[in-house]
Design a protein around this motif. Structure first.
Motif, PDB file in Angstrom:
ATOM      1  N   GLY A 104      41.573  48.420  44.058  1.00 39.31           N
ATOM      2  CA  GLY A 104      40.976  47.284  43.360  1.00 39.31           C
ATOM      3  C   GLY A 104      39.919  47.671  42.358  1.00 39.31           C
ATOM      4  O   GLY A 104      39.932  48.776  41.804  1.00 39.31           O
TER       5      GLY A 104
ATOM      6  N   THR B  48      36.268  43.761  44.767  1.00 42.67           N
ATOM      7  CA  THR B  48      35.995  42.340  44.541  1.00 42.67           C
ATOM      8  C   THR B  48      37.145  41.650  43.807  1.00 42.67           C
ATOM      9  O   THR B  48      37.044  40.469  43.478  1.00 42.67           O
ATOM     10  N   GLY B  49      38.211  42.396  43.534  1.00 44.05           N
ATOM     11  CA  GLY B  49      39.347  41.801  42.839  1.00 44.05           C
ATOM     12  C   GLY B  49      40.401  42.844  42.545  1.00 44.05           C
ATOM     13  O   GLY B  49      40.226  44.033  42.810  1.00 44.05           O
ATOM     14  N   THR B  50      41.512  42.397  41.973  1.00 40.03           N
ATOM     15  CA  THR B  50      42.603  43.305  41.660  1.00 40.03           C
ATOM     16  C   THR B  50      42.454  43.877  40.251  1.00 40.03           C
ATOM     17  O   THR B  50      41.784  43.295  39.388  1.00 40.03           O
TER      18      THR B  50
ATOM     19  N   ALA C  78      43.938  41.377  37.660  1.00 42.80           N
ATOM     20  CA  ALA C  78      43.042  40.273  37.317  1.00 42.80           C
ATOM     21  C   ALA C  78      41.930  40.750  36.390  1.00 42.80           C
ATOM     22  O   ALA C  78      41.514  40.025  35.467  1.00 42.80           O
TER      23      ALA C  78
END
Length: 381
Positions: A62, A93-95, A98
């Motif tokens: 991530g 906290t995200g991909t 994204a």
């Protein structure tokens, strides 16, 4: 979503977008690091380039806000063999997808990155374009041929800060109300070494490493004049990394010429190339560049081999060293063991030194972290 990558020499590679529709262009290069895609994407030295990762799987851990090397994504596109959309990392906290989508950056997978890398190694880094909207090979190749060349491109001015800033609480503290720079701007004068850093595309972790070595860092626009820097009365001057060809940066080169010998000076990557040009050397474009976290460099002072992190497509021409640099007392300090290109210079009379690789390497090897301490000791004398 189907996509196509086309090189200016006519070679094409089918692929698929994992970030939606779009089109991206720039110089296509490859990086051999196994981790660090977020640091690579946000490194200003990659401005104008589409980065191919040779490690086959990307996205598996991530992204994390703490791993940014600038305020935004700088690369034009990310090219990977296989994208993983389900990261496993407690810091994430995200991909990755994204992260790229948020800033409108194209990411592609299902491409033969091994074949692409081998082609670049044989033919050299070149202009390319990736598209999901135009899948006609001949059309894309023609578009790639019309792109501006990296040689002669002044990209540093596009990534340099417009406003001076101090590094505070692990982020830029912009001095928006500062109309006249002088030595009253320093907030820790006397307790830390004051360093004026010329920003040609500086990485955040370089500033962190300077801080760890006991420095207060004031980051200045690339076009800052020598007179302004002298009025700041810093203890030392730092020349940052950055993208593009160093030779078009005529203003900064003249500024560095005027500042050499004024205060201790340390340069990294593009900073070394600019220092070399200011001393009278020449630079040249490397066939496919050095990009990765595993480049062997010999340190002549210790006779040891340092494993280094690198990201550069230009280098100071070793052949111009004897007739230009040595006249001013400069010596070669490091050399790349892969193809014997120049990796470090030092001029004791001018209290200046520089390296072509990245001693701040995050993530990456820490073999060269001593250089920041070396700079701090120079400012104590």
């Amino acid at each position: 979503m189907k996509a196509l990558l086309a090189l200016e020499d006519g070679r094409t590679f089918p692929c698929r977008s994992f970030t939606g529709s779009g089109e991206a262009s720039g110089e296509v290069v490859f990086n051999t690091s196994m981790t660090g895609y977020q640091e690579i994407l946000t490194d200003p030295s990659y401005h104008g380039q589409m980065v191919t990762m040779t490690c086959p799987m990307m996205g598996n851990y991530g992204v994390c806000p703490e791993d940014m090397e600038s305020g935004r994504i700088q690369a034009a596109a990310l090219i990977v063999r296989e994208y993983v959309d389900y990261p496993s990392n407690w810091r994430s906290t995200g991909t990755l997808a994204a992260f790229l989508k948020k800033e409108g950056i194209l990411g592609v997978e299902d491409i033969d990155t091994r074949a692409l890398t081998r082609h670049i190694r044989n033919a050299g880094a070149m202009r390319a374009i990736i598209s999901t909207t135009d899948l006609d090979p001949s059309s894309l190749v023609e578009k790639a041929k019309k792109l501006p060349s990296m040689e002669g491109s002044n990209l540093a001015e596009k990534v340099s800060t417009d406003t001076p800033y101090l590094w505070r609480n692990n982020q830029p503290d912009y001095l928006n109300n500062c109309t006249l720079l002088d030595d009253t701007i320093w907030r820790q004068r006397g307790t830390k070494h004051s360093v004026a850093a010329l920003d040609f595309g500086i990485k955040y972790n370089i500033i962190r490493c300077l801080e760890d070595a006991g420095c207060e860092v004031l980051v200045l626009p690339a076009a800052t004049s020598a007179d302004v820097i002298k009025s700041l009365n810093p203890d030392g001057i730092f020349l940052s990394n950055g993208p593009g060809d160093p030779e078009p940066l005529h203003g900064p080169i003249e500024t560095i010429k005027e500042l050499l010998g004024h205060r201790p000076m340390f340069g990294i990557c593009l900073g070394m190339q600019l220092m070399g040009l200011a001393m009278g050397a020449k630079t040249h474009k490397i066939k496919f560049g050095h990009r990765g976290g595993n480049q062997p460099v010999k340190n002549f002072a210790t006779c040891k081999v340092e494993i280094t992190s690198q990201n550069h497509g230009f280098a100071v021409d070793l052949a111009t060293l004897p007739k230009s640099l040595n006249e001013q007392g400069a010596v070669m300090t490091h050399i790349n063991l892969n193809e014997e290109s120049l990796e470090g210079i030092r001029n004791d009379a001018l209290k200046a030194f520089a390296v072509q690789y990245h001693p701040e390497a995050s993530p990456g090897p820490h073999d060269a972290a001593y250089l920041f301490t070396q700079f701090a000791k120079m400012m104590e004398k």
